[in-house]
Write a protein that holds these residues in place. Structure first.
Motif, PDB file in Angstrom:
ATOM      1  N   ASP A  99       0.811  -1.216   0.000  1.00  0.00           N
ATOM      2  CA  ASP A  99       0.000   0.000   0.000  1.00  0.00           C
ATOM      3  C   ASP A  99       0.847   1.271   0.000  1.00  0.00           C
ATOM      4  O   ASP A  99       0.321   2.369  -0.211  1.00  0.00           O
ATOM      5  N   THR A 109       0.620   2.556  -3.949  1.00  0.00           N
ATOM      6  CA  THR A 109      -0.572   2.609  -4.782  1.00  0.00           C
ATOM      7  C   THR A 109      -0.977   4.042  -5.115  1.00  0.00           C
ATOM      8  O   THR A 109      -0.652   4.990  -4.396  1.00  0.00           O
ATOM      9  N   GLU A 138       0.708   0.009 -11.535  1.00  0.00           N
ATOM     10  CA  GLU A 138      -0.643  -0.207 -11.016  1.00  0.00           C
ATOM     11  C   GLU A 138      -1.349  -1.117 -12.011  1.00  0.00           C
ATOM     12  O   GLU A 138      -1.819  -0.677 -13.068  1.00  0.00           O
ATOM     13  N   ARG A 188       1.732   5.822 -10.862  1.00  0.00           N
ATOM     14  CA  ARG A 188       2.267   5.694  -9.508  1.00  0.00           C
ATOM     15  C   ARG A 188       3.412   6.682  -9.283  1.00  0.00           C
ATOM     16  O   ARG A 188       4.277   6.850 -10.140  1.00  0.00           O
TER      17      ARG A 188
END
Length: 496
Positions: free
Chosen positions: A262, A265, A355, A369
Motif C-alpha cells: 500500500d 498505490t 498499477e 504511480r
C-alpha cells in the motif's frame, strides 16, 4: 499539485518557457539562459513565481528513469542484463563496459543540470519580491538544486558548480569544482530549505517539498559524506541530528500502512512517503515511463503497453527474500500467464511502480504511480546505521529500528551479535526494502562494498572484465558531448 503543474505547463509552453533548456553542443551544461525579455516579462507576480517553482518540480519527472533506474539500479547487483539481446546503454552500464559515449550519461547529466538551471532562474528572479511565500519558494528551488547536485556528485565526482544563470561564455569556461565543495554547497542549500520550508501543506499543495523532506535528505547527504569517498566521519553526528528531527514526527506524519504494497498505490499518493515525484496518467504529458523501462513485457491484464528492459531481477535478490517477506510480491513478479492470449513468461521483473489494470494509462510513458525520493523506512535504517557505527556492538535501539522495518514487512525479527553482523544486516535490509528505488548502488559505494560485491556479481555471471570492477568504476565518465564543448579544458575521470 499535479493538476496545477498541468495547467502551468500549458501556460509556460505558450511563452516558450519549457523550451529554455537547449541541447546546443556549444553549451557546456546544455543550458541556455532565458532571453531578458522572456524572463522579465514572465516573473511579474507571486503567481508567476509559483509557476516557475512548479516548473522545477516538472523538470524532475524524467529523472527517476535516467538516474535512479539506468545509472543506479541497473549499475548494482539488483538487475541482470540478459546476454544475446540488442546492445543497449543499460547493458554497458550494468556490465561496466560503458564509455563517455554511452548516451545514458549525457541524458542524465542534461536532465540534472536542467533542474539546476530552472532552480537558478527562480532564485535570480525572485529577488525584490516581498510576498509571504518568498522564503518558501527560495527553499523549494534550493531543495531541488541540492537534490540534483547530490546525484551529479555521486555519479561524476567533480562537476561544475553553477549557482546562477550563466551566459554561454561563462558556461563554456565553467570549471569542475572539487566534490568536497559540491557537498558543502548541497549542505548549505538543504539547511536553508529545512529552515524555510513548511512542515505540511494544504491539500491543494500536497506533494511539495517540506521541512522534513529537506532534513531527511540532509541526513542522507551527511551519511554519504561520512562514507566513501570523503570519509568525513564527523558528519555522522550531524546526520543523526537531522534524522532524529524527522523521527520525532515520524509516526504522525509518515505512518506505516498495514500492508507494504500500500506504500506505492495510486490511492495512497502523498500519504506515507517523506517526498515523492508526482505523476498522473490520462495522456496529460505528466505520466511515468518507469514501469515500462523496468520490465521486459506485461500480460494484457496488467497493461496494454509493453516494456523494454532486456534483463531481469537478479536471481540472487529474488532468492534472498524470506518466504513471508511482503516486499517480494510488492516489488517484483516472477512470471505470468496472459489471460487473453495464454502467453507465458518466467522472467522476473520489477513491478513496484506498476498499477496493474489501470485503464487510464494511454501509453508506455503514462503510468501514474508516484516515485519515492525518500521514505520513512530509510530514515529509520540510516539512524540505526549511525547508532551501530558509534558503538562497539549493536545498540538495542539500532536493533529495534531494524526490526521495526522488518516487522512492517512481515519478516521475523533478528538480533545481530556483532558490529559487522549488524552492518551486513542493514545492508541486506536496505536492499530488500528499497529494491527498484535506485539506492543500492549508492549504498554499496559509500560503505566501500561496491568493489567486492560487484566483483562477485560479475564472476557469477561470467561477465568478461579483464581487471574486474575497480576504483575507476565508482564514478562514471563525463559525457563526451560535454568534454568536446571546450576540448582539453576538462580532464576526464580517471581510467576513462
Amino acid at each position: 499539485m499535479i493538476m496545477k503543474i498541468k495547467n502551468i505547463l500549458t501556460c509556460l509552453a505558450a511563452i516558450g518557457f519549457t523550451g529554455m533548456i537547449s541541447s546546443c553542443s556549444e553549451e557546456i551544461l546544455d543550458i541556455t539562459p532565458l532571453t531578458n525579455n522572456t524572463a522579465n516579462d514572465f516573473y511579474k507576480s507571486e503567481d508567476q513565481v509559483n509557476q516557475g517553482v512548479l516548473a522545477i518540480y516538472n523538470s524532475w519527472l524524467p529523472v527517476p528513469v535516467s538516474s535512479n533506474w539506468y545509472l543506479s539500479e541497473v549499475r548494482s547487483d539488483n538487475t541482470h542484463e540478459i546476454e544475446g539481446g540488442a546492445q543497449r546503454d543499460y547493458k554497458e552500464v550494468g556490465t561496466f563496459t560503458a564509455s563517455s559515449q554511452t548516451a545514458a550519461f549525457q541524458t542524465a547529466w542534461t536532465q540534472l543540470y536542467s533542474v539546476v538551471y530552472r532552480s537558478n532562474v527562480v532564485l535570480s528572479k525572485i529577488e525584490g519580491f516581498e510576498f509571504a511565500r518568498v522564503s518558501q519558494f527560495k527553499a523549494e528551488a534550493r531543495f531541488f538544486r541540492a537534490l540534483a547536485y547530490f546525484d551529479l556528485v555521486r555519479y561524476w565526482g567533480d562537476v561544475p558548480l553553477v549557482d546562477k544563470v550563466l551566459s554561454i561564455v561563462e558556461a563554456k569556461n565553467a570549471l569542475r569544482a572539487p566534490s568536497a565543495d559540491i557537498y558543502k554547497f548541497i549542505v548549505d542549500d538543504l539547511i536553508f530549505a529545512s529552515e524555510n520550508l513548511p512542515t505540511t501543506y494544504a491539500v491543494t499543495d500536497k506533494g511539495r517539498a517540506t521541512k522534513y523532506a529537506a532534513k531527511a535528505l540532509l541526513g542522507r547527504v551527511y551519511l554519504t559524506m561520512a562514507g566513501y569517498p570523503l570519509k568525513q566521519t564527523d558528519k555522522l553526528a550531524l546526520a543523526k541530528k537531522e534524522l532524529a528531527d524527522v523521527m520525532a514526527v515520524g509516526t504522525t506524519l509518515f505512518p506505516a500502512p498495514a500492508l507494504y504494497k500500500d506504500l506505492f498505490t495510486i490511492a495512497n499518493k502523498n500519504k506515507y512517503h517523506i517526498f515523492e515525484v508526482q505523476y498522473i496518467s490520462g495522456g496529460k504529458g505528466l505520466g511515468s515511463s518507469l514501469p515500462s523501462e523496468m520490465a521486459f513485457q506485461f500480460p494484457s491484464q496488467w497493461s496494454s503497453f509493453t516494456g523494454g528492459f532486456e534483463g531481469e531481477v537478479e536471481p540472487a535478490l529474488l532468492a534472498s527474500y524470506a518466504r513471508t517477506d511482503a516486499r517480494k510480491a510488492a516489488t517484483l513478479d516472477s512470471g505470468y500467464v496472459d489471460t487473453k492470449t495464454g502467453a507465458t513468461s518466467g522472467r522476473v521483473q520489477f513491478t513496484k511502480f506498476l498499477e496493474k489494470g489501470d485503464a487510464s494509462v494511454t501509453s508506455r510513458s503514462d503510468y501514474a504511480r508516484n516515485f519515492p525520493i525518500i521514505r520513512y523506512a530509510d530514515v529509520l535504517l540510516m539512524y540505526a546505521e549511525i547508532l551501530n557505527e558509534e558503538a562497539a556492538t549493536p545498540p538495542v535501539q539500532a536493533v529495534q529500528l531494524l526490526n521495526q522495518v522488518r516487522t512492517n514487512a512481515k519478516v521475523a525479527t533478528i538480533t545481530p551479535a556483532t558490529k559487522d553482523a549488524m552492518r551486513l544486516a542493514l545492508e541486506n535490509e536496505r536492499r530488500w526494502e528499497f529494491a527498484g528505488e535506485g539506492l543500492r548502488w549508492f549504498d554499496l559505494v559509500r560503505t566501500e562494498r561496491a568493489i567486492p560485491v560487484m566483483n562477485e556479481f560479475i564472476k557469477s555471471h561470467d561477465i568478461p572484465l579483464a581487471n574486474g570492477v575497480t576504483k575507476r568504476d565508482l564514478l562514471f565518465p563525463v559525457p563526451l558531448g560535454e568534454m568536446l564543448i571546450n576540448p582539453g579544458f576538462w580532464k576526464q575521470n580517471e581510467g576513462y
